[in-house]
Design an enzyme around this catalytic site. Structure first.
Site, PDB file in Angstrom:
ATOM      1  N   TYR A 157       0.947  -1.358  -0.092  1.00  0.00           N
ATOM      2  CA  TYR A 157      -0.050  -0.138   0.017  1.00  0.00           C
ATOM      3  C   TYR A 157       1.005   1.294   0.042  1.00  0.00           C
ATOM      4  CZ  TYR A 157      -3.966  -3.144   1.077  1.00  0.00           C
ATOM      5  OH  TYR A 157      -5.038  -3.916   0.858  1.00  0.00           O
ATOM      6  N   SER A 158       0.462   2.245  -0.695  1.00  0.00           N
ATOM      7  CA  SER A 158       1.352   3.387  -0.840  1.00  0.00           C
ATOM      8  C   SER A 158       0.919   4.315   0.539  1.00  0.00           C
ATOM      9  CB  SER A 158       0.787   4.371  -2.022  1.00  0.00           C
ATOM     10  OG  SER A 158       1.314   3.977  -3.263  1.00  0.00           O
ATOM     11  N   CYS A 198      -0.354   7.192 -11.299  1.00  0.00           N
ATOM     12  CA  CYS A 198      -0.696   6.091 -10.149  1.00  0.00           C
ATOM     13  C   CYS A 198      -1.914   5.738 -10.467  1.00  0.00           C
ATOM     14  CB  CYS A 198      -0.306   6.564  -8.662  1.00  0.00           C
ATOM     15  SG  CYS A 198      -0.314   5.293  -7.680  1.00  0.00           S
ATOM     16  N   GLU A 226       3.251   3.921 -11.367  1.00  0.00           N
ATOM     17  CA  GLU A 226       3.130   2.832 -10.433  1.00  0.00           C
ATOM     18  C   GLU A 226       1.800   2.462 -10.502  1.00  0.00           C
ATOM     19  OE1 GLU A 226       4.818   3.077  -6.598  1.00  0.00           O
ATOM     20  OE2 GLU A 226       3.248   2.979  -5.527  1.00  0.00           O
ATOM     21  N   TYR A 255      -1.488  -0.811 -10.741  1.00  0.00           N
ATOM     22  CA  TYR A 255      -2.004  -2.128 -10.167  1.00  0.00           C
ATOM     23  C   TYR A 255      -3.056  -2.837 -10.817  1.00  0.00           C
ATOM     24  CZ  TYR A 255      -3.399   1.616  -7.208  1.00  0.00           C
ATOM     25  OH  TYR A 255      -3.830   2.999  -7.138  1.00  0.00           O
TER      26      TYR A 255
END
Ligand code: A2P
Length: 393
Positions: free
Chosen positions: A192-193, A351, A391, A393
């Protein structure tokens, strides 16, 4: 062989020798000579009192070392030594923690090549806590960010207590879900960021925040979203050495995110708000969500001044309106984006959903072409200069 230890250091290149840290340290672990201000590894107890008082951030440096650097060595430095490669066995890093690094590499793959940190980014501490030796954090608060009943996004604040947990904007942590998998093994941590800046969600408090969306059947996201105040959880990391904020206040940031991909963007914005305010090079953010009710931090974002952050909030599910994605809005603001692409001070951060990569690449290709720049070439230059970061996901 010595057991590796974390060592607190001060960056001599950035330190302005104001000695505020030395005056603040309650146990006199900080001292100076004519050259440098240094931390005595034998005395420092990681209380973190010195971190928020430093005006430059030079105090926030950490290395994992087999043998701590002596005071004499530190007095002689004109720059910090790089993090030594201690090797897997010596860092106590397990294969599972390497898997975290692989996960992050996969998340960064959309940049099209080897990611490089911004030139002026602070040096990150990584892998300080492992599955074998996780950091135990305590939940300080768990707040719902979205009004949409179908869409539960949480702002979770974690108190790190007395543990040193240095984390830079853009870094991630591993969250270890409790229990075991079907093979009786502990679950792999999920990345997790961190959505808070380096001096904490609240300055002077050793805390961090995460931005978490509840996923249907998501083991870790449901665990996190259901956490109550006071509950404890295991963290690994921090992770990530490239998706970092330039410390250079003149750097211009083009931020492109969807949903919880806004987490690092929030950290960047808060850091700049606390440190440089409106005097920064400026930030332009394209932020995609379903609607205002499901856009994380919609309320707080309204209070961020435009001279710090220009916001293009883009909605895909507004009643009576056509679906709009971030890449569509980028095209609609082609001139502003093109102008940023021509400026060597510009850093791009993307992101969010992996699915957005193609659309955003396509928009950047068109916009770069409009100013006679082949995007593939410009992108590689920006990436190798630490100015292009993805980044997803
Ligand atoms: P959609 O309405 O099509 O799902 P969240 O994670 O909060 O759902 O937000 C993600 C946002 O990103 C949504 O607005 C979603 O739109 C949007 N989105 C989905 N796919 C893409 C894509 N390929 N490119 C850009 N944005 C996307």
């Amino acid at each position: 062989m010595n057991t590796p230890v974390k060592q607190h250091l001060i960056d001599p290149e950035i330190c302005i020798r104001c000695y505020t840290c030395e005056m603040t340290c309650p146990i006199e672990a900080i001292t100076h000579d004519d050259m440098n201000v240094v931390v005595d590894a034998d005395k420092c107890n990681f209380c973190m009192d010195c971190i928020p008082v430093c005006p430059t951030g030079s105090i926030d440096e950490w290395r994992v070392v087999n043998t701590p650097y002596s005071l004499e060595e530190q007095f002689g430095w004109s720059e910090l030594p790089p993090q030594e490669d201690l090797g897997e066995a010596e860092t106590g890093m397990e294969a599972l923690d390497e898997a975290m690094a692989a996960l992050l590499a996969e998340a960064h793959a959309g940049a099209g090549g080897k990611a490089v940190a911004p030139k002026s980014a602070a040096r990150p501490a990584i892998n300080l806590y492992t599955l074998a030796q996780p950091a135990v954090a305590k939940v300080q608060g768990n707040y719902r960010l979205t009004d949409d009943p179908e869409h539960d996004v949480r702002h979770i604040i974690l108190d790190m207590g007395g543990l040193p947990f240095p984390v830079l904007e853009g870094q991630s942590v591993g969250v270890v879900p409790p229990g075991e998998d079907e093979n009786g093994k502990p679950h792999l941590p999920r990345l997790y960021s961190v959505s808070s800046p380096r001096d904490g969600e609240r300055p002077n408090y050793n805390n961090i925040s995460l931005t978490v969306k509840r996923e249907p059947d998501g083991l870790c996201s449901n665990f996190l979203c259901d956490l109550e105040k006071g509950a404890e959880l295991n963290l690994t990391g921090p992770f990530g050495a490239t998706f970092l904020l330039p410390d250079d206040a003149e750097a211009r940031l083009l931020l492109i995110c969807t949903g919880t991909g806004s987490a690092p963007m929030r950290a960047f914005t808060m850091r700049r708000q606390r440190v440089v305010g409106g005097k920064s090079g400026g930030m332009l953010m394209f932020f995609g969500a379903r609607n205002p009710e499901s856009l994380p931090y919609f309320g707080p974002l309204k209070k961020v001044p435009e001279n710090l952050l220009k916001q293009e909030l883009v909605y895909s599910r507004l009643d009576g309106q056509a679906k709009e994605y971030v890449q569509d809005r980028m095209m609609a603001r082609e001139e502003a984006v093109a102008e940023m692409l021509t400026d060597p001070a510009t850093h791009i951060y993307i992101c969010g959903l992996k699915g957005m990569e193609d659309g955003v690449e396509h928009a950047l290709t068109n916009i770069a072409e409009s100013i006679g720049q082949p995007w593939a070439i410009l992108r590689d230059v920006m990436r190798s200069e630490g100015r292009y970061h993805v980044e997803t996901y």
